[in-house]
Design a protein around this motif. Structure first.
Motif, mmCIF file in Angstrom:
data_model
loop_
_atom_site.group_PDB
_atom_site.id
_atom_site.type_symbol
_atom_site.label_atom_id
_atom_site.label_comp_id
_atom_site.label_asym_id
_atom_site.label_seq_id
_atom_site.Cartn_x
_atom_site.Cartn_y
_atom_site.Cartn_z
ATOM 1 N N GLY A 31 -59.244 31.685 -24.140
ATOM 2 C CA GLY A 31 -59.495 32.883 -25.220
ATOM 3 C C GLY A 31 -58.992 34.082 -25.227
ATOM 4 N N LEU A 32 -58.717 34.559 -23.662
ATOM 5 C CA LEU A 32 -57.959 35.800 -23.427
ATOM 6 C C LEU A 32 -56.667 35.674 -24.119
ATOM 7 N N TYR A 33 -55.936 34.399 -23.693
ATOM 8 C CA TYR A 33 -54.663 34.174 -24.286
ATOM 9 C C TYR A 33 -54.632 34.228 -25.716
ATOM 10 N N THR A 34 -55.295 33.797 -26.451
ATOM 11 C CA THR A 34 -55.531 33.798 -27.889
ATOM 12 C C THR A 34 -55.521 35.360 -28.412
ATOM 13 N N SER A 35 -56.439 36.026 -27.686
ATOM 14 C CA SER A 35 -56.698 37.565 -27.982
ATOM 15 C C SER A 35 -55.533 38.225 -27.671
ATOM 16 N N TRP A 36 -54.711 37.919 -26.490
ATOM 17 C CA TRP A 36 -53.383 38.564 -26.286
ATOM 18 C C TRP A 36 -52.592 38.151 -27.124
ATOM 19 N N CYS A 37 -52.385 37.137 -27.735
ATOM 20 C CA CYS A 37 -51.594 36.799 -28.784
ATOM 21 C C CYS A 37 -51.536 37.521 -29.934
ATOM 22 N N VAL A 39 -53.096 40.713 -29.949
ATOM 23 C CA VAL A 39 -52.690 42.045 -29.956
ATOM 24 C C VAL A 39 -51.197 42.250 -29.851
ATOM 25 N N SER A 40 -50.804 41.402 -29.308
ATOM 26 C CA SER A 40 -49.326 41.490 -29.180
ATOM 27 C C SER A 40 -48.437 40.721 -30.251
ATOM 28 N N GLN A 41 -49.208 40.372 -31.131
ATOM 29 C CA GLN A 41 -48.347 39.546 -32.437
ATOM 30 C C GLN A 41 -47.613 38.454 -32.072
ATOM 31 N N ASN A 42 -48.111 37.610 -31.146
ATOM 32 C CA ASN A 42 -47.407 36.371 -30.704
ATOM 33 C C ASN A 42 -48.350 35.213 -31.154
ATOM 34 N N THR A 43 -47.522 34.153 -31.733
ATOM 35 C CA THR A 43 -48.054 32.907 -32.080
ATOM 36 C C THR A 43 -48.738 32.161 -31.191
ATOM 37 N N PRO A 44 -49.900 31.943 -30.969
ATOM 38 C CA PRO A 44 -50.600 31.132 -29.954
ATOM 39 C C PRO A 44 -50.327 29.703 -29.825
ATOM 40 N N GLN A 45 -50.028 29.108 -28.813
ATOM 41 C CA GLN A 45 -49.657 27.744 -28.498
ATOM 42 C C GLN A 45 -50.903 26.980 -28.452
ATOM 43 N N PRO A 46 -50.678 25.753 -28.727
ATOM 44 C CA PRO A 46 -52.049 25.020 -28.783
ATOM 45 C C PRO A 46 -52.571 24.827 -27.134
ATOM 46 N N GLN A 47 -53.557 24.312 -26.920
ATOM 47 C CA GLN A 47 -54.186 24.568 -25.809
ATOM 48 C C GLN A 47 -53.365 23.576 -24.631
ATOM 49 N N HIS A 48 -52.875 22.459 -24.922
ATOM 50 C CA HIS A 48 -52.248 21.612 -23.942
ATOM 51 C C HIS A 48 -50.877 22.115 -23.751
ATOM 52 N N VAL A 49 -50.302 23.027 -24.539
ATOM 53 C CA VAL A 49 -49.147 23.710 -24.100
ATOM 54 C C VAL A 49 -49.464 24.937 -23.064
ATOM 55 N N ARG A 65 -58.172 37.976 -12.875
ATOM 56 C CA ARG A 65 -59.479 38.603 -13.814
ATOM 57 C C ARG A 65 -58.595 39.209 -15.081
ATOM 58 N N MET A 66 -59.620 39.555 -16.157
ATOM 59 C CA MET A 66 -58.912 40.122 -17.366
ATOM 60 C C MET A 66 -58.556 41.531 -17.073
ATOM 61 N N ARG A 67 -57.552 42.022 -17.995
ATOM 62 C CA ARG A 67 -57.533 43.476 -18.097
ATOM 63 C C ARG A 67 -56.572 43.630 -19.301
ATOM 64 N N GLY A 68 -56.821 44.998 -19.699
ATOM 65 C CA GLY A 68 -55.961 45.441 -21.046
ATOM 66 C C GLY A 68 -56.609 45.358 -22.372
ATOM 67 N N PRO A 69 -55.788 45.546 -23.224
ATOM 68 C CA PRO A 69 -56.320 45.496 -24.912
ATOM 69 C C PRO A 69 -56.724 44.168 -24.970
ATOM 70 N N ALA A 70 -56.165 42.940 -24.621
ATOM 71 C CA ALA A 70 -56.573 41.594 -24.849
ATOM 72 C C ALA A 70 -58.013 41.271 -24.436
ATOM 73 N N ALA A 71 -58.211 41.777 -23.125
ATOM 74 C CA ALA A 71 -59.420 41.719 -22.439
ATOM 75 C C ALA A 71 -60.589 42.267 -23.541
ATOM 76 N N THR A 72 -60.418 43.495 -23.779
ATOM 77 C CA THR A 72 -61.163 44.320 -24.837
ATOM 78 C C THR A 72 -61.477 43.350 -26.154
ATOM 79 N N ASP A 73 -60.399 42.736 -26.592
ATOM 80 C CA ASP A 73 -60.542 42.089 -27.769
ATOM 81 C C ASP A 73 -61.052 40.865 -27.623
#
Length: 79
Positions: A31-37, A39-49, A65-73
């Motif tokens: 979830g943090l990864y998808t939020s980071w994507c 916030v940073s305008q990246n395309t999230p990859q599927p979970q297995h990737v 631990r989480m940090r930054g704008p992605a953690a907030t999102d």
């Protein structure tokens, strides 16, 4: 190894907490990864990737631990 969006994610959205035994669990980590994507305008990859890439970059018990704008999102949108 080339610097990838997964490396950038780990650098920008996580930090190692050596003083704690807890870490981000599986669902929250992705979830943090998808939020980071988002916030940073990246395309999230599927979970297995994502999990394959994380398996090459972190070890079990990684104490991240989480940090930054992605953690907030992530926190604002997951509860």
């Amino acid at each position: 190894m080339a610097y990838t969006p997964f490396d950038q994610f780990l650098s920008e959205a996580t930090y190692r907490d050596h003083a704690s035994d807890s870490t981000i669990d599986g669902d929250a980590f992705y979830g943090l990864y998808t939020s980071w994507c988002y916030v940073s305008q990246n395309t999230p990859q599927p979970q297995h990737v994502f999990w394959e890439a994380m398996g090459q970059r972190i070890s079990p018990g990684h104490r991240l631990r989480m940090r930054g704008p992605a953690a907030t999102d992530y926190l604002l949108n997951s509860y």
